[in-house]
Design an enzyme around this catalytic site. Structure first.
Site, PDB file in Angstrom:
ATOM      1  CB  CYS A  50      49.409 -31.690   7.770  1.00  0.00           C
ATOM      2  SG  CYS A  50      50.485 -33.250   8.580  1.00  0.00           S
ATOM      3  CG  HIS A  95      55.846 -33.117  23.408  1.00  0.00           C
ATOM      4  ND1 HIS A  95      54.593 -33.747  23.305  1.00  0.00           N
ATOM      5  CD2 HIS A  95      55.815 -31.950  22.239  1.00  0.00           C
ATOM      6  CE1 HIS A  95      53.735 -32.673  22.520  1.00  0.00           C
ATOM      7  NE2 HIS A  95      54.918 -32.340  22.162  1.00  0.00           N
TER       8      HIS A  95
END
Length: 415
Positions: A50, A95
């Site tokens: 999401c 990351h």
């Protein structure tokens, strides 16, 4: 081989953009099964939640455009490139490690992201979309996520109002096992709070709402019991906690009915948590003997303190990430030579086998024992001949001589 992450997340794109980029599991599988259609795009993992949609890719020289083309096709060609970020090499590794460690999450330290990373990798691996590079990268990322959770306390203490309310109740009541709860309201916050209560051991929850059908709907979802709004406080005679989360513009819990309740309870204490804005519980209720009242300001102070705690723990987590990034990049230095080394070894083995077969046919009494001796001897010769070129290749990794030795080996041993 080059490594890249391309995507967007809650930092770069609003929800109305992110939801357009959300990709379901079946679409991801279908896309990865057609990875070979994209020139030079050798490996890929898609992480879609999401809060983010990202592609982690290993691609050949001059084939970076294939990464973007694949992602665009996967999400249906939506034009939102201005929301994308792109990180290469060590930045890509860092990351992913921060994502797996929940350092890049909207809620610092949340626990769901690591399982989402695992699932994304599993889908890609089962679709034959990963190889040496991404297998190594994602195994390391999952390890980082686990270590951060075990060696730091980044996931400790609640950082949402609903979970903080439950933790506060658990602390004040010395545990929630066998406790009973009455919830006023059947909205999202009330539902979240009920779920937290259940996860902390609460077995009995009453739900009151002005619209009984909504109370019945929520009670069915959580295994609770709906009660009529006008009769709710009468159900509180033997409950331990009352949580209010309605949208009422006035006080729902007032002084006089609460005083009557406390009279019926014969001094037995009760715990009120008001998480509504505007408040549901008259502040004067907190002055009644036997009543403990907390409102949303009290909980926000708890949440803020917990956030500060998690931010401190994040510093320790970052050190773990940095160490793993350095180790992984060191590993990648040598991984990129593996195809060349494997090709070199394969060619040498073919020559060795061909020559052993040719010479064995010239001896009439060349038995299995003789073949074993010749095999062992020729294998050792090949290994020793290749040892120096391979050592030179490994030693050149990450240095200015890397290209020279790579090109030299390819030129000298090419067929």
């Amino acid at each position: 081989m080059h490594l890249q992450v391309l995507g967007l997340n809650y930092k770069t794109a609003p929800i109305e953009i992110r939801e357009k980029f959300s990709v379901n599991k079946n679409s991801i599988r279908q896309g990865l099964e057609n990875l070979a259609d994209y020139d030079g795009l050798n490996e890929a993992v898609i992480l879609s939640t999401c809060n983010r949609t990202e592609i982690y890719a290993a691609y050949a020289e001059n084939c970076e455009e294939s990464v973007k083309n694949f992602l665009n096709d996967l999400i249906g060609g939506i034009d939102a490139e201005k929301f994308f970020y792109k990180k290469n090499g060590a930045d890509c590794v860092k990351h992913l490690f921060e994502v797996a460690a929940s350092l890049d999450s909207q809620i610092l330290g949340e626990g769901q992201i690591l399982s989402q990373v695992k699932e994304a990798y599993s889908i890609a691996k089962n679709s034959d979309a990963t190889g040496t590079i991404l297998n190594t990268l994602f195994h390391k990322a999952i390890t980082v996520g686990k270590i951060v959770r075990t060696e730091t306390k980044i996931a400790y203490n609640s950082v949402s109002i609903s979970s903080a309310a439950v933790d506060l109740a658990e602390k004040k009541l010395n545990g929630l096992e066998n406790k009973k709860v009455l919830i006023f309201g059947a909205g999202k916050m009330a539902h979240l709070t009920a779920q937290h209560l259940i996860s902390h051991g609460i077995k009995k929850i009453f739900v009151a709402n002005r619209h009984l059908e909504r109370a019945e709907e929520m009670a069915k979802k959580i295994g609770g019991e709906p009660v009529a709004w006008e009769n709710a406080l009468n159900k509180a005679d033997d409950v331990d906690i009352i949580i209010t989360s309605t949208g009422a513009p006035h006080y729902v819990i007032k002084i006089w009915p609460t005083q009557q309740l406390m009279s019926r309870r014969n001094g037995r204490e009760i715990f009120f948590i008001d998480i509504a804005v505007p408040r549901d519980v008259d502040p004067e209720v907190g002055k009644i003997n036997g009543v403990t009242l907390y409102n949303i300001d009290d909980l926000e102070n708890v949440v803020e303190n917990n956030f500060k705690f998690r931010r401190e723990e994040a510093k320790a987590a970052e050190k773990i990430v940095e160490e793993f990034v350095a180790a992984t990049m060191e590993r990648f230095k040598y991984l990129k030579f593996q195809p060349l080394m494997a090709d070199l070894s394969k060619r040498a083995e073919k020559i060795r086998e061909r020559e052993v077969k040719r010479v064995s046919g010239k001896f009439s009494n060349f038995d299995d024992d003789d073949k074993k001796i010749v095999d062992q001897m020729t294998k050792m010769i090949v290994r020793k001949l290749l040892r120096l070129p391979m050592m030179k290749l490994n030693a050149s990794a990450g240095t200015c001589e890397e290209k020279f030795y790579t090109d030299a080996v390819r030129a000298l041993f090419a067929e």
